[in-house]
Design a protein around this motif. Structure first.
Motif: not given
Length: 397
Positions: A35-38, A20-26
């Motif tokens: 800034x994971x989205x960057x 999941x994107x939340x797990x990756x960002x965490x």
């Protein structure tokens, strides 16, 4: 999540498929990515080497051990996270052990040095040691290649000792901080004294030897500090004893002024009156004053003896001192001699004062008796025999 990271043409990529994107960002934020989205993304692939997305522009992933070493070696402290993609766990553990030792020793050198680098060689620490009017300059280089780092045999025990030394340098909330640094600085100069290759590589290879040298030097310092403290305590007790003895003597001397005052009173009465009852009354008062002074002198002499016993009991607590025992014993012997001399002198003065008081009383008694006409058939021979025996008793007291 680490197993999903791989290397592709010098790019470190995280395959996020199945996550999941939340797990990756965490996961990325836990490693310092602000800034994971960057980060660049192609489908489920996330490219991790964009430094702008990471805190302090530090990317904890490296494509090789060599890039890791050259990326970290100039830093002042060891980063919390760093990984080399593509090497096995054993190699990474060995590399991490060496890096931890390297940064621990760097922290020690940085905490002890007086100057860091210059234009010609920025990767060095400079020390100045003044001893016996000579100023010693020591330079320790910390630039080294990866091969030199990997060639050093490092055991967990060496890392443990290095961390103990580092904590000793960084601990600045105790009274011995400066002294501890001075001792360690001297041990460092001694460690490098015979070595031409004064580098952190040599330091890492001999960390156990340096730890032993510093520990022995610090024990000597602590021992000297303890001995000096004990000697100061003994000296303080000696001074306190001498002050009490002196106060006792001065107090008795002040009380003894009553006797000359009595003599003045006797002279005044004899000048204006020969009445037997007036003379008897003054003599009784004079005799009581003399007796009180003599009694108090006797009490003070006994008190001085008790003070001496108390001092001996007080310093007996140092009998079990092992370190610096010769210095402590010398101070105790010196104090005992001083106190014995002071006690003997005080007792002698008080006994002399007592004897003089009795002699004055006897003289006054004779004066009164002669003026009153009482002494006519007086047996002087018997009187002087009694008086002589009295002085013998006083001398024995």
């Amino acid at each position: 999540m680490f197993e999903k990271i791989y290397l592709d043409d010098d790019q470190v990529i995280l395959e996020s498929k199945g996550c999941s994107s939340s797990d990756v960002d965490a996961f990325l934020k836990g490693l310092g990515c602000e800034k994971p989205d960057a980060l660049d993304r192609i489908g489920t692939q996330i490219f991790l080497l964009d430094s702008s997305a990471w805190k302090g522009k530090y990317v904890p992933f490296f494509t090789s051990a060599n890039s890791l070493w050259f990326g970290l070696r100039a830093r002042d402290v060891e980063p919390e996270h760093y990984f080399v993609v593509g090497i096995d766990e054993g190699e990474m553990s060995a590399l991490r052990l060496r890096l931890r030792l390297y940064f621990s020793l760097r922290s020690i050198l940085k905490g002890l040095c007086h100057q860091e680098g210059d234009d010609l060689q920025p990767m060095k620490y400079v020390f100045f040691i003044s001893k016996e009017s000579y100023l010693t300059r020591l330079e320790v280089l910390y630039a080294m290649s990866l091969d030199e780092l990997l060639a050093i045999e490092v055991e967990p025990l060496e890392l443990n000792k290095a961390e103990i030394l580092r904590n000793a340098v960084l601990q600045e909330d105790d009274v011995h901080c400066d002294e501890r640094k001075h001792v360690m600085r001297e041990a460092l100069v001694e460690f490098f004294k015979e070595e031409r290759n004064r580098t952190i590589e040599f330091f890492m290879s001999g960390v156990l030897s340096f730890y032993s040298s510093y520990t022995e030097r610090y024990k000597v310092y602590v021992s000297k500090f303890s001995v000096n403290k004990i000697i100061s305590e003994i000296e303080s007790e000696r001074i306190g004893f001498l002050c009490k003895v002196q106060d006792a003597i001065m107090s008795q001397q002040t009380k003894a002024f009553a006797i000359p005052g009595g003599l003045i009173a006797v002279g005044a009465i004899l000048k204006v009156s020969n009445d037997l009852w007036e003379i008897a009354l003054v003599f009784i008062g004079f005799a009581i004053s003399t007796w009180m002074v003599a009694s108090l002198n006797r009490d003070v002499v006994e008190h001085i003896g008790l003070l001496g016993s108390e001092f001996k009991r007080s310093i007996s607590k140092y009998d079990d001192v092992v370190v610096g025992i010769e210095d402590v014993r010398a101070e105790i012997e010196y104090s005992s001699r001083r106190l014995n001399v002071a006690s003997a002198s005080a007792k002698s003065k008080l006994r002399t004062l007592t004897a003089v008081s009795w002699v004055i009383l006897v003289v006054v008694a004779f004066v009164f008796m002669f003026r009153s006409g009482v002494v006519r058939d007086f047996d002087f021979e018997f009187f002087f025999r009694v008086l002589g025996s009295k002085f013998v008793d006083l001398k024995g007291w």
